[in-house]
Design a protein around this motif. Structure first.
Motif, short mmCIF file in Angstrom:
data_model
loop_
_atom_site.label_atom_id
_atom_site.label_comp_id
_atom_site.label_asym_id
_atom_site.label_seq_id
_atom_site.Cartn_x
_atom_site.Cartn_y
_atom_site.Cartn_z
N PHE A 190 0.84 -1.20 0.00
CA PHE A 190 0.00 0.00 0.00
C PHE A 190 0.88 1.25 0.00
N ALA A 191 1.94 1.23 0.80
CA ALA A 191 2.83 2.40 0.86
C ALA A 191 3.50 2.64 -0.49
N LEU A 192 3.87 1.58 -1.18
CA LEU A 192 4.42 1.74 -2.54
C LEU A 192 3.40 2.39 -3.46
N ALA A 193 2.16 1.93 -3.37
CA ALA A 193 1.10 2.51 -4.21
C ALA A 193 0.86 3.98 -3.87
N ASP A 194 1.12 4.34 -2.61
CA ASP A 194 0.96 5.73 -2.18
C ASP A 194 2.19 6.58 -2.47
N LEU A 195 3.16 6.01 -3.20
CA LEU A 195 4.40 6.71 -3.55
C LEU A 195 5.18 7.12 -2.31
N GLN A 196 5.25 6.18 -1.37
CA GLN A 196 6.01 6.37 -0.13
C GLN A 196 7.08 5.27 -0.03
N PRO A 197 8.11 5.32 -0.88
CA PRO A 197 9.06 4.20 -0.93
C PRO A 197 9.83 3.98 0.37
N ALA A 198 10.17 5.03 1.07
CA ALA A 198 10.91 4.84 2.32
C ALA A 198 10.04 4.15 3.36
N ARG A 199 8.78 4.57 3.45
CA ARG A 199 7.85 3.91 4.39
C ARG A 199 7.59 2.48 3.95
N ALA A 200 7.46 2.27 2.66
CA ALA A 200 7.25 0.91 2.15
C ALA A 200 8.42 0.01 2.52
#
Length: 202
Positions: free
Chosen positions: A176-186
């Motif tokens: 989900f974090a990747l889909a939200d464009l949050q690579p560090a959180r992902a």
């Protein structure tokens, strides 16, 4: 029992032939023989043999729930998720108490993109097993794939609050974090997932 326990590679052909003869000679034994043979075929990845025998059984007894379950499993093992889902759907319609068949139906519906129907089936498990993380992660996935991202993340965050090391929940949260464009959180979520589930290639 000889068939089911003979899963090292291929169980002896003479055992299979013996059981087939018993089924031909004693009609009342045939369903038990077919069930054992189909399970044996699936265990040693003889999927076409399993499908052929299960289909023969269903030709003779179209509403046999066990035959539908086994053919559905063979289809799923053989990477024919849509056909397997059809068999599990019919099995559940005939006997709504078959929870293993219903769960296989959920997995098949997810694999084939039928997220609304998968969510409907998951409601059954939500009532039977409130807050089961395996169920709720898939509920979150359905919401997400149906465009209800905020609701999906709320469900998943609730799962992780109660089960912080649940591997599928961690992996899904990372996705989900990747889909939200949050690579560090992902990366944080996925590293945690990899730590508790190192064999998961995804």
């Amino acid at each position: 029992d000889m068939v089911i326990r003979g899963g090292e590679n291929l169980y002896p052909r003479e055992v299979e032939e013996f059981l087939q003869r018993r089924a031909d000679q004693e009609a009342e034994l045939a369903p038990l023989v077919w069930e054992a043979l189909i399970e044996g075929h699936i265990r040693v990845y003889r999927i076409l043999d399993a499908l052929t025998l299960a289909t023969h059984w269903l030709d003779l007894d179209p509403d046999n729930v066990r035959a539908l379950e086994l053919r559905g499993l063979a289809y799923q093992q053989g990477l024919a998720a849509h056909k397997g889902t059809e068999d599990f759907s019919r099995a559940v319609a005939l006997d709504p108490t078959r929870e293993a068949a219903r769960w296989r139906l959920v997995l098949g519906l997810l694999d084939t993109g039928s997220y609304d129907e998968a969510l409907t089936q998951l409601r059954y498990f939500e009532k039977k097993k409130p807050n089961d993380p395996d169920v709720m992660v898939r509920v979150a996935r359905c919401h997400n794939l149906l465009g209800r991202g905020e609701e999906a993340r709320q469900v998943l965050d609730a799962v992780l609050a109660d089960h912080p090391d649940h591997p599928l929940a961690l992996r899904t949260r990372g996705q989900f974090a990747l889909a939200d464009l949050q690579p560090a959180r992902a990366e944080e979520w996925l590293r945690r997932a990899e730590k508790v589930w190192p064999t998961d290639y995804q």
